[in-house]
Scaffold this motif. Structure first.
Motif, PDB file in Angstrom:
ATOM      1  N   LYS A 139      69.041  72.174  16.060  1.00 33.20           N
ATOM      2  CA  LYS A 139      69.978  72.884  16.780  1.00 33.20           C
ATOM      3  C   LYS A 139      70.379  74.055  15.698  1.00 33.20           C
ATOM      4  CE  LYS A 139      71.787  69.804  20.262  1.00 33.20           C
ATOM      5  NZ  LYS A 139      70.271  69.430  20.823  1.00 33.20           N
TER       6      LYS A 139
ATOM      7  N   PRO B  57      59.315  66.251  18.200  1.00 33.39           N
ATOM      8  CA  PRO B  57      60.607  65.851  17.868  1.00 33.39           C
ATOM      9  C   PRO B  57      61.556  67.174  18.455  1.00 33.39           C
ATOM     10  CG  PRO B  57      59.430  66.349  15.924  1.00 33.39           C
ATOM     11  CD  PRO B  57      58.457  66.246  17.043  1.00 33.39           C
ATOM     12  N   GLU B  58      62.603  66.747  18.653  1.00 31.60           N
ATOM     13  CA  GLU B  58      63.670  67.846  19.118  1.00 31.60           C
ATOM     14  C   GLU B  58      63.717  68.808  17.935  1.00 31.60           C
ATOM     15  OE1 GLU B  58      68.158  67.880  20.608  1.00 31.60           O
ATOM     16  OE2 GLU B  58      66.946  66.340  21.470  1.00 31.60           O
TER      17      GLU B  58
END
Length: 137
Positions: free
Chosen positions: A131, A127-128
């Protein structure tokens, strides 16, 4: 009948009686309609029977694939291995055999498709990463 035909067919195949085993195994797979109580996959009481029958179907398909390979019938072997790969989507040995048969048949693109599908299944993308939050103003 499915269990009886599969057991007898596999026993015949192990004895080297492929001409006896193959029709029995084909008949058994004709009787297998998928997972036992597949419309209720969370029925705990059916789990062990479902897994047992699925295991028998896998053994049946593996024996049929082996018979096909031994007889040089690569199309037949590929069909059985394809069905076995669907039954056992994480069994890398089954997929390796399927890829090898595709290559022996000269079906490089199909072999690559199976390879990439297996790779995606065994190594899903991570998964990313979240941020970082913007610094306070």
């Amino acid at each position: 009948r499915f269990q009886e035909k599969t057991t007898a067919g596999i026993a015949a195949q192990r004895r080297g009686e492929s001409s006896v085993a193959e029709p029995m195994l084909m008949e058994a797979m004709g009787l297998y309609r998928g997972d036992f109580l597949g419309d209720d996959p969370y029925a705990d009481w059916a789990f062990s029977e479902r897994e047992y029958l699925r295991s028998l179907a896998g053994k049946d398909l593996a024996a049929l694939a082996q018979i096909g390979l031994s007889a040089g019938r690569l199309v037949s072997a590929a069909e059985h291995l394809q069905r076995l790969a669907q039954l056992e989507p994480f069994d890398s040995h089954v997929h390796q055999m399927l890829i090898e048969v595709c290559l022996r048949r000269g079906r490089r693109t199909e072999a690559l498709r199976h390879y990439h599908a297996l790779r995606a299944r065994l190594h899903p993308p991570l998964p990313e990463a979240p941020k970082p939050a913007a610094p306070p103003a």
